[in-house]
Design an enzyme around this catalytic site. Structure first.
Site, PDB file in Angstrom:
ATOM      1  CE  LYS A 114      -4.407  -1.710   1.346  1.00  0.00           C
ATOM      2  NZ  LYS A 114      -5.654  -1.602   2.063  1.00  0.00           N
ATOM      3  CE  LYS A 196      -5.762  -7.950  -1.354  1.00  0.00           C
ATOM      4  NZ  LYS A 196      -6.727  -7.905  -0.307  1.00  0.00           N
ATOM      5  CE  LYS A 199     -13.471  -3.866   0.359  1.00  0.00           C
ATOM      6  NZ  LYS A 199     -12.394  -3.619   1.320  1.00  0.00           N
TER       7      LYS A 199
HETATM    8  P1  ATP Z   1      -8.526  -2.907  -0.157  1.00  0.00           P
HETATM    9  O1  ATP Z   1      -8.423  -3.111  -1.622  1.00  0.00           O
HETATM   10  O2  ATP Z   1      -9.158  -1.613   0.230  1.00  0.00           O
HETATM   11  O3  ATP Z   1      -7.249  -3.159   0.571  1.00  0.00           O
HETATM   12  P2  ATP Z   1      -9.601  -5.527   0.068  1.00  0.00           P
HETATM   13  O4  ATP Z   1     -10.453  -5.780  -1.118  1.00  0.00           O
HETATM   14  O5  ATP Z   1      -8.264  -6.120   0.115  1.00  0.00           O
HETATM   15  O6  ATP Z   1      -9.561  -3.978   0.355  1.00  0.00           O
HETATM   16  P3  ATP Z   1     -10.403  -5.935   2.856  1.00  0.00           P
HETATM   17  O7  ATP Z   1     -11.528  -5.146   3.392  1.00  0.00           O
HETATM   18  O8  ATP Z   1      -9.042  -5.502   3.235  1.00  0.00           O
HETATM   19  O9  ATP Z   1     -10.497  -6.050   1.280  1.00  0.00           O
HETATM   20  O10 ATP Z   1     -10.604  -7.466   3.268  1.00  0.00           O
HETATM   21  C1  ATP Z   1     -11.780  -8.037   3.778  1.00  0.00           C
HETATM   22  C2  ATP Z   1     -11.662  -9.537   3.756  1.00  0.00           C
HETATM   23  O11 ATP Z   1     -11.652 -10.022   2.410  1.00  0.00           O
HETATM   24  C3  ATP Z   1     -10.380 -10.071   4.385  1.00  0.00           C
HETATM   25  O12 ATP Z   1     -10.691 -11.235   5.116  1.00  0.00           O
HETATM   26  C4  ATP Z   1      -9.502 -10.416   3.223  1.00  0.00           C
HETATM   27  O13 ATP Z   1      -8.585 -11.433   3.504  1.00  0.00           O
HETATM   28  C5  ATP Z   1     -10.534 -10.871   2.202  1.00  0.00           C
HETATM   29  N1  ATP Z   1     -10.060 -10.676   0.837  1.00  0.00           N
HETATM   30  C6  ATP Z   1      -9.735  -9.483   0.260  1.00  0.00           C
HETATM   31  N2  ATP Z   1      -9.359  -9.666  -1.012  1.00  0.00           N
HETATM   32  C7  ATP Z   1      -9.411 -11.005  -1.240  1.00  0.00           C
HETATM   33  C8  ATP Z   1      -9.131 -11.822  -2.383  1.00  0.00           C
HETATM   34  N3  ATP Z   1      -8.722 -11.296  -3.505  1.00  0.00           N
HETATM   35  N4  ATP Z   1      -9.305 -13.154  -2.262  1.00  0.00           N
HETATM   36  C9  ATP Z   1      -9.744 -13.709  -1.115  1.00  0.00           C
HETATM   37  N5  ATP Z   1     -10.025 -12.990  -0.016  1.00  0.00           N
HETATM   38  C10 ATP Z   1      -9.871 -11.661  -0.068  1.00  0.00           C
END
Ligand code: ATP
Ligand code: LTN
Length: 333
Positions: A114, A196, A199
């Site tokens: 990040k 990965k 969002k």
């Molecule tokens: P950001 O992009 O803002 O960092 P994010 O999409 O990574 O957000 P988080 O809110 O940080 O999402 O994560 C919420 C949950 O979703 C966590 O348990 C995280 O491990 C899971 N998660 C996030 N992205 C993935 C992915 N690509 N595959 C599986 N699990 C995910």
């Protein structure tokens, strides 16, 4: 898992939930709520470690709460609340900061990732993010933390902090364990399958949100980056794009990877992508309908938000007080 465990997990309102969030985390939460004491938190204080537009953050936080219920979380079964409504999270985070080493924080891949993506705003909150996450988890004496694989390192650090504190004073925190799904624990970007799905990705084609229209979902899956072999075969190293789609399909349908390879052995990518797209649309349609209905019930939702905060506040102060006492902060009885 026979006896009732305490389950805690969090999700950031940093954008609209993606298929990765659903398959990696939320889907497991909906299953666990029937057998265990579950607590799920919208971690808005984590989201502000990256700059957010106030209006968007406010709306997304509300929409995140509604989406969790639309995904099947039942407020009578699982405790749902918003992190910033419960001050003990910030308070314990400060205390735990004093038991977390810079060397440990320096190793966190999410911080490295990040801070390279937001080089104009590498703030101290982004750096100490894992101490706030440890506070979230440890406040509730959590046994299990259902998350996607990207959070493994943060859970390890949470365990280390808990063990360190318990050894320095006396047993205070339950040492939690991560809980990961068999398929869907690491859903990859549809455009760069070695990254990965996230969002907050700048490229909208890289992710599918839970509220996306069916035609857009089908299009994004069709456009997903694959390879030129045209053979539906799982091989993460050489065929990361198609392997990601197989993993998504496995997670949604419950089928094994071998069964999927067999089922599509004579099909090309076009046909397989169609099946994956349709399976996603089928899973998300009922969620979208419930979301539409529920979002209109603002009074009902706000009541749930208020009740969730009150309940979490009562629970969290028990651990916080214990920690303050053990450290030696002066308390008037
Ligand atoms: P950001 O992009 O803002 O960092 P994010 O999409 O990574 O957000 P988080 O809110 O940080 O999402 O994560 C919420 C949950 O979703 C966590 O348990 C995280 O491990 C899971 N998660 C996030 N992205 C993935 C992915 N690509 N595959 C599986 N699990 C995910
Ligand atoms: N760091 C997590 C979100 C998160 C979390 C938590 C997950 C914050 N606090 C407590 C589990 C338990 C993320 O970035 N996905």
């Amino acid at each position: 898992m026979e006896e009732k465990k305490i389950i805690f997990s969090g999700i950031q309102p940093s954008g609209y939930f993606t298929l990765g969030n659903y398959l990696g985390a939320i889907k497991n939460w909906t299953k666990l709520q029937h057998e265990h004491n579950c607590i799920f938190c919208i971690v808005d204080m984590h989201a502000i470690t990256v700059r957010q537009e106030p209006k968007n953050l406010r709306q997304r936080t509300y929409d995140s709460f509604v989406q969790l219920i639309a995904c099947g979380l039942e407020p009578e079964k699982a405790l749902l609340f918003i992190q910033s409504h419960v001050p003990a999270h910030a308070e314990l985070a400060w205390l735990l900061n004093c038991y977390t080493y810079m060397g440990e924080l320096n190793r966190m891949t999410q911080f490295k990732d990040k801070s390279s993506r937001h080089s104009e705003n590498i703030n101290a909150g982004l750096y100490t993010y894992p101490a706030l996450m440890a506070a979230d988890i440890l406040l509730y004496q959590t046994d299990l933390v259902p998350v996607g694989e990207d959070q493994k390192q943060h859970i390890e650090l949470t365990r280390d902090i808990a063990i360190r504190f318990n050894n320095l004073y006396s047993p205070t925190f339950v040492v939690p364990e991560g809980y990961f799904p068999k398929a869907g624990a690491r859903v990859m970007s549809l455009q760069e399958p070695d990254k990965k799905m996230s969002k907050s990705d700048e490229n909208e084609n890289a992710y599918i949100t839970l509220l996306e229209e069916p035609s857009r979902i089908m299009n994004k899956v069709k456009r997903a980056v694959t390879d030129s072999e045209n053979q539906v075969r799982y091989d993460i190293k050489n065929k990361p794009g198609i392997s990601n789609l197989i993993d998504i399909y496995a997670s949604i349908t419950g089928k094994s990877i071998e069964d999927i390879e067999r089922e599509f052995s004579s099909a090309g990518y076009g046909q397989f992508k169609n099946a994956v797209g349709e399976a996603i649309v089928e899973t998300l349609s009922p969620i979208q309908e419930r979301f539409k209905e529920l979002s209109k019930e603002k009074g009902y939702i706000n009541n749930l938000i208020r009740e969730g905060a009150e309940k979490a506040e009562r629970m969290s102060y028990k651990t916080l007080n214990k920690v303050m006492r053990k450290i030696g902060l002066y308390q008037v009885k």
